[in-house]
Enzyme design. Sequence first.
Site: not given
Ligand code: A2P
Length: 339
Positions: A17-18, A45-46, A134, A164-165, A240, A247
């Site tokens: 999802t990130g 959360r997702s 990156c 976005s980084g 940044r 970048h």
């Molecule tokens: P979630 O969206 O459920 O929090 P970004 O770099 O854009 O912040 O994204 C970080 C990614 O890492 C997201 O998909 C986030 O999921 C996931 N993530 C962060 N912590 C965990 C965790 N403890 N277990 C699984 N996925 C995680």
Amino acid sequence: MAFNKKQKYIVGIVGATGAVGRRMLTTLEERNFPVDRLVLLASPRSAGQTFSFRGQSIPVEILTENSFEGLDFALFSAGASVSLKYAPFAVQAGCIVIDNSSAFRMDKNIPLVVPEVNPEAIPEQPGIIANPNCSTIQMVVALHPIHARYRIKRVVVSTYQSVSGSGQKAIAELTTQTIGVLDNKDCVSQVYPHQIAFNCLPHIDVFLDNGYTKEEMKMVNETRKILGDDSIQVSPTTVRVPVFYSHSESVNVETEEPISALDVKKLLHDSPGIRIVDDPDKNEYPLAINAEGKDEVMVGRLRDDISKERAINFWVVADNLRKGAALNAVQIAEHIIQR
Ligand code: A2P
């Protein structure tokens, strides 16, 4: 034991999802990676979210220690702590891990790979392969051919890195602050220690005892590891800037052998993964907004250093979520299945 080739592979994305995870999905789709089944993993959360892949709606699953059974590849981009905790379970399940976090990059037993530069570092039967930082990736794609021909002694680099980084929350923070400032509202900073809208922060990742940031020292150490030469001196400043994607970097390179910007322009033109954008008469040079969504690393503003012999300057720009992260990871997987 050699890698077990198949027609199609079961691929997991950890952190789907990130900001990077979403690009991993689209990169697999665009490059027609032979995916048998795609498994999207994120935090609780997702739960309930879905993403479209090849016209199919795929639910996000909650990451657990048992998520890796049957997977051939797991592309991790959920931060170093998640990689440190879960990558060993993936390896235990027989899955190849390509990890975009900093967790394993400097581990001497783990290869750190940019396919245009050091594909030979990928072992016959890989376990964990680290994807570099990156800002390092786009710089070494340009430095590698220069080092091979002229032997690099020293690099001085200043970066202009997009938000976005720092992930999805940083993209949202720049959007909200930009609108807020134009509306004369107070700025709230949660991702960064200061307002990022209409500002530049000479601070990426945490400060270390030597006065450099961790991001800066990543550029020093990862460059040496990828180019396989600890004698290369790197002097970085990472900044940044209020740009959403891509970048940009100003790079000064000093070499052992005589060098000229004109020769380097030809050399880089013929090197893999690089597009030369360098026609000052037409105001053409690499721009962040033009690199967004592109695979190549763009190089321009090539010129001889007027202050020093055997030194040149250039400007290098790449999409940090693509070549700087998702694309590089998928290229590593492609290398493994194609060789
Ligand atoms: P979630 O969206 O459920 O929090 P970004 O770099 O854009 O912040 O994204 C970080 C990614 O890492 C997201 O998909 C986030 O999921 C996931 N993530 C962060 N912590 C965990 C965790 N403890 N277990 C699984 N996925 C995680």
